[in-house]
Design a protein around this motif. Structure first.
Motif, PDB file in Angstrom:
ATOM      1  N   LEU A  90       0.827  -1.200   0.000  1.00 64.09           N
ATOM      2  CA  LEU A  90       0.000   0.000   0.000  1.00 64.09           C
ATOM      3  C   LEU A  90       0.868   1.260   0.000  1.00 64.09           C
ATOM      4  CD1 LEU A  90      -2.768   1.375   0.203  1.00 64.09           C
ATOM      5  CD2 LEU A  90      -2.629   1.126   2.692  1.00 64.09           C
ATOM      6  N   ALA A  91       1.914   1.244   0.832  1.00 57.27           N
ATOM      7  CA  ALA A  91       2.821   2.396   0.888  1.00 57.27           C
ATOM      8  C   ALA A  91       3.530   2.604  -0.448  1.00 57.27           C
ATOM      9  CB  ALA A  91       3.849   2.192   2.003  1.00 57.27           C
ATOM     10  N   ILE A  92       3.930   1.507  -1.093  1.00 58.89           N
ATOM     11  CA  ILE A  92       4.618   1.603  -2.386  1.00 58.89           C
ATOM     12  C   ILE A  92       3.690   2.195  -3.439  1.00 58.89           C
ATOM     13  CG2 ILE A  92       5.588   0.234  -4.274  1.00 58.89           C
ATOM     14  CD1 ILE A  92       6.679  -1.675  -2.100  1.00 58.89           C
ATOM     15  N   VAL A  93       2.440   1.741  -3.450  1.00 60.10           N
ATOM     16  CA  VAL A  93       1.465   2.259  -4.415  1.00 60.10           C
ATOM     17  C   VAL A  93       1.263   3.761  -4.207  1.00 60.10           C
ATOM     18  CG1 VAL A  93      -0.968   2.212  -5.094  1.00 60.10           C
ATOM     19  CG2 VAL A  93       0.282   0.070  -4.758  1.00 60.10           C
ATOM     20  N   ILE A  94       1.148   4.184  -2.947  1.00 65.99           N
ATOM     21  CA  ILE A  94       0.961   5.606  -2.653  1.00 65.99           C
ATOM     22  C   ILE A  94       2.165   6.411  -3.127  1.00 65.99           C
ATOM     23  CG2 ILE A  94       0.787   7.300  -0.789  1.00 65.99           C
ATOM     24  CD1 ILE A  94      -0.881   5.249   0.744  1.00 65.99           C
ATOM     25  N   MET A  95       3.371   5.918  -2.855  1.00 62.85           N
ATOM     26  CA  MET A  95       4.576   6.639  -3.267  1.00 62.85           C
ATOM     27  C   MET A  95       4.698   6.711  -4.790  1.00 62.85           C
ATOM     28  SD  MET A  95       7.468   5.687  -0.406  1.00 62.85           S
ATOM     29  CE  MET A  95       7.076   3.948  -0.215  1.00 62.85           C
ATOM     30  N   LEU A  96       4.309   5.641  -5.478  1.00 62.34           N
ATOM     31  CA  LEU A  96       4.329   5.663  -6.941  1.00 62.34           C
ATOM     32  C   LEU A  96       3.330   6.675  -7.491  1.00 62.34           C
ATOM     33  CD1 LEU A  96       4.652   1.860  -7.813  1.00 62.34           C
ATOM     34  CD2 LEU A  96       6.397   3.638  -8.066  1.00 62.34           C
ATOM     35  N   ARG A  97       2.155   6.713  -6.889  1.00 67.89           N
ATOM     36  CA  ARG A  97       1.144   7.687  -7.333  1.00 67.89           C
ATOM     37  C   ARG A  97       1.635   9.113  -7.120  1.00 67.89           C
ATOM     38  NH1 ARG A  97      -4.104   6.153  -8.292  1.00 67.89           N
ATOM     39  NH2 ARG A  97      -4.863   8.151  -7.529  1.00 67.89           N
ATOM     40  N   LEU A  98       2.292   9.352  -5.987  1.00 63.81           N
ATOM     41  CA  LEU A  98       2.837  10.690  -5.730  1.00 63.81           C
ATOM     42  C   LEU A  98       3.930  11.033  -6.742  1.00 63.81           C
ATOM     43  CD1 LEU A  98       3.027  10.623  -1.829  1.00 63.81           C
ATOM     44  CD2 LEU A  98       1.553  12.083  -3.230  1.00 63.81           C
ATOM     45  N   TRP A 113      10.335  10.195  -4.782  1.00 63.88           N
ATOM     46  CA  TRP A 113       9.237   9.279  -4.468  1.00 63.88           C
ATOM     47  C   TRP A 113       9.477   7.901  -5.081  1.00 63.88           C
ATOM     48  CZ3 TRP A 113       6.536   9.988  -0.482  1.00 63.88           C
ATOM     49  CH2 TRP A 113       6.071  11.240  -0.099  1.00 63.88           C
ATOM     50  N   PHE A 114       9.947   7.866  -6.334  1.00 65.90           N
ATOM     51  CA  PHE A 114      10.224   6.576  -6.964  1.00 65.90           C
ATOM     52  C   PHE A 114      11.364   5.847  -6.243  1.00 65.90           C
ATOM     53  CE2 PHE A 114       8.556   8.581 -11.091  1.00 65.90           C
ATOM     54  CZ  PHE A 114       7.278   8.103 -10.841  1.00 65.90           C
ATOM     55  N   GLY A 115      12.366   6.604  -5.798  1.00 68.42           N
ATOM     56  CA  GLY A 115      13.463   6.010  -5.049  1.00 68.42           C
ATOM     57  C   GLY A 115      12.993   5.426  -3.733  1.00 68.42           C
ATOM     58  N   LEU A 116      12.114   6.149  -3.042  1.00 65.68           N
ATOM     59  CA  LEU A 116      11.576   5.631  -1.780  1.00 65.68           C
ATOM     60  C   LEU A 116      10.735   4.378  -2.010  1.00 65.68           C
ATOM     61  CD1 LEU A 116      10.526   8.984  -0.038  1.00 65.68           C
ATOM     62  CD2 LEU A 116      12.350   7.427   0.676  1.00 65.68           C
ATOM     63  N   ALA A 117       9.963   4.374  -3.115  1.00 66.74           N
ATOM     64  CA  ALA A 117       9.155   3.190  -3.421  1.00 66.74           C
ATOM     65  C   ALA A 117      10.043   1.977  -3.684  1.00 66.74           C
ATOM     66  CB  ALA A 117       8.264   3.478  -4.629  1.00 66.74           C
ATOM     67  N   LEU A 118      11.125   2.185  -4.420  1.00 64.70           N
ATOM     68  CA  LEU A 118      12.054   1.083  -4.707  1.00 64.70           C
ATOM     69  C   LEU A 118      12.718   0.585  -3.430  1.00 64.70           C
ATOM     70  CD1 LEU A 118      13.546  -0.714  -6.719  1.00 64.70           C
ATOM     71  CD2 LEU A 118      15.219   1.137  -7.020  1.00 64.70           C
ATOM     72  N   ALA A 119      13.144   1.527  -2.579  1.00 68.46           N
ATOM     73  CA  ALA A 119      13.778   1.138  -1.323  1.00 68.46           C
ATOM     74  C   ALA A 119      12.811   0.359  -0.444  1.00 68.46           C
ATOM     75  CB  ALA A 119      14.284   2.384  -0.595  1.00 68.46           C
ATOM     76  N   CYS A 120      11.568   0.806  -0.401  1.00 64.99           N
ATOM     77  CA  CYS A 120      10.548   0.120   0.399  1.00 64.99           C
ATOM     78  C   CYS A 120      10.306  -1.284  -0.129  1.00 64.99           C
ATOM     79  CB  CYS A 120       9.252   0.924   0.387  1.00 64.99           C
ATOM     80  SG  CYS A 120       7.948   0.262   1.442  1.00 64.99           S
ATOM     81  N   LEU A 121      10.285  -1.429  -1.458  1.00 59.11           N
ATOM     82  CA  LEU A 121      10.075  -2.743  -2.051  1.00 59.11           C
ATOM     83  C   LEU A 121      11.218  -3.692  -1.686  1.00 59.11           C
ATOM     84  CD1 LEU A 121       8.584  -4.675  -3.954  1.00 59.11           C
ATOM     85  CD2 LEU A 121       9.855  -3.641  -5.853  1.00 59.11           C
ATOM     86  N   ILE A 122      12.446  -3.214  -1.802  1.00 57.35           N
ATOM     87  CA  ILE A 122      13.609  -4.059  -1.502  1.00 57.35           C
ATOM     88  C   ILE A 122      13.612  -4.476  -0.038  1.00 57.35           C
ATOM     89  CG2 ILE A 122      16.132  -4.082  -1.354  1.00 57.35           C
ATOM     90  CD1 ILE A 122      16.157  -2.246  -3.819  1.00 57.35           C
ATOM     91  N   ILE A 123      13.374  -3.508   0.858  1.00 56.02           N
ATOM     92  CA  ILE A 123      13.366  -3.811   2.295  1.00 56.02           C
ATOM     93  C   ILE A 123      12.274  -4.819   2.624  1.00 56.02           C
ATOM     94  CG2 ILE A 123      12.917  -2.824   4.575  1.00 56.02           C
ATOM     95  CD1 ILE A 123      14.253  -0.240   3.547  1.00 56.02           C
ATOM     96  N   THR A 124      11.106  -4.649   2.009  1.00 54.62           N
ATOM     97  CA  THR A 124       9.989  -5.563   2.275  1.00 54.62           C
ATOM     98  C   THR A 124      10.294  -6.973   1.810  1.00 54.62           C
ATOM     99  OG1 THR A 124       8.422  -3.721   2.022  1.00 54.62           O
ATOM    100  CG2 THR A 124       7.541  -5.953   1.847  1.00 54.62           C
ATOM    101  N   LEU A 125      10.860  -7.107   0.608  1.00 55.64           N
ATOM    102  CA  LEU A 125      11.189  -8.439   0.096  1.00 55.64           C
ATOM    103  C   LEU A 125      12.238  -9.132   0.969  1.00 55.64           C
ATOM    104  CD1 LEU A 125      11.288  -7.722  -3.750  1.00 55.64           C
ATOM    105  CD2 LEU A 125       9.482  -8.881  -2.444  1.00 55.64           C
TER     106      LEU A 125
END
Length: 241
Positions: free
Chosen positions: A18-26, A213-225
Motif C-alpha cells: 500500500l505504501a509503495i502504491v501511494i509513493m508511486l502515485r505521488l 518518491w520513486f526512489g523511496l518506493a524502490l527502497a521500500c520494495l527491496i526492504i519488504t522483500l
C-alpha cells in the motif's frame, strides 16, 4: 499461534505494498505537475514577448488569457481598497493592495503590489493612492480559488480579504468585474513591491520530487522483500523436524 506468526509477514507485506502504491502515485503526480509547469513556462515566455494589449483586445481573446501583457487606462476606486491578507515576502507578512479600476471596457481589479503589514493585527496600513486617470502596464492574472479559505466579516474600508475571489469581491463592491485581475509592472510608483511569481516551483523541482518518491518506493520494495524472506526462513526453521 503458528498460524498468527505466519500471518504477520502477509499483513506487513500488504501494508508495504500500500505504501509503495501511494509513493508511486505521488511520483507520477509530480511528473504530471512538471509537465503542467513546463507548458505554463512556455506559454509565459511566448506571451510576455508580445506587445501590450488593450483591455478590449483581452476581452476579445478566446480561452485562457493569463500572462498576456496589457495596458490599462482608467481611474482607481480609492474608496474601496482591498488588502489581500497573509502574503509573505522574505519571511515578512504583508498585504497585496488590490483596487478596482474603472476603464472604458469594464471595471478590473488591479494589484498595485505588496507592502509590509503593521506590527499589530488591529492596525491597517495607511494608503495614499492617486485619484486622477492613470495609464498602467501589467500582466493578466487569473486567480485560482481555494475552497478551504474563509473570508472574515469586517466593516469599513480598506477591507482585508483572504483570496481575490471575483464573485465575493463583486458582492462587496456591488459592481461587476472583469474575470481576471491585472498585476501592475511598476509597483514602485505606488511605493509597493512587485511580488508577482507566475511559476512558484519550476518543472525541474517537480521532477526531482518525483525521483525521490520513486526512489523511496524502490527502497521500500527491496526492504519488504528482504524482510519477508528472512521471516519465512525463520519460521520455516522453527517448524522443521
Amino acid at each position: 499461534m503458528l498460524l498468527k506468526l505466519r500471518a504477520l509477514p502477509f499483513f506487513a507485506g500488504l501494508l508495504a505494498l500500500l505504501a509503495i502504491v501511494i509513493m508511486l502515485r505521488l511520483g507520477f503526480w509530480q511528473l504530471a505537475r512538471a509537465e503542467q509547469k513546463q507548458l505554463r513556462t512556455q506559454q509565459l515566455e511566448q506571451r510576455l514577448a508580445l506587445q501590450p494589449l488593450s483591455l478590449q483586445d483581452i476581452n476579445r481573446q478566446s480561452g485562457d488569457v493569463a500572462d498576456f501583457p496589457v495596458q490599462i487606462i482608467g481611474t482607481l476606486d480609492t474608496n474601496h481598497i482591498l488588502l489581500w491578507d497573509n502574503r509573505v515576502v522574505n519571511g515578512q507578512v504583508g498585504y497585496e493592495v488590490l483596487v478596482p479600476m474603472t476603464t472604458d471596457y469594464g471595471t478590473v481589479l488591479v494589484n498595485l503590489g505588496w507592502l509590509k503589514a503593521p506590527v499589530r493585527r488591529d492596525q491597517l496600513p495607511e494608503l495614499t493612492l492617486p485619484k486622477h486617470r492613470l495609464t498602467l502596464d501589467g500582466k493578466v492574472v487569473v486567480p485560482g480559488h481555494n475552497p478551504i479559505s474563509r473570508e472574515m466579516t469586517e466593516s469599513g474600508w480598506p477591507k482585508r480579504i483572504q483570496q481575490p475571489e471575483r464573485h465575493y469581491i463583486e458582492s462587496l463592491l456591488q459592481t461587476e468585474l472583469l474575470p481576471y485581475l491585472v498585476q501592475v509592472d511598476d509597483t514602485q510608483q505606488f511605493g509597493y513591491l512587485n511580488n508577482w511569481r507566475p511559476v512558484v516551483m519550476p518543472a525541474e523541482k517537480h521532477v526531482a520530487y518525483a525521483v525521490q518518491w520513486f526512489g523511496l518506493a524502490l527502497a521500500c520494495l527491496i526492504i519488504t522483500l528482504v524482510a519477508i524472506a528472512k521471516q519465512r526462513k525463520k519460521y520455516g526453521k522453527s517448524v522443521s523436524p
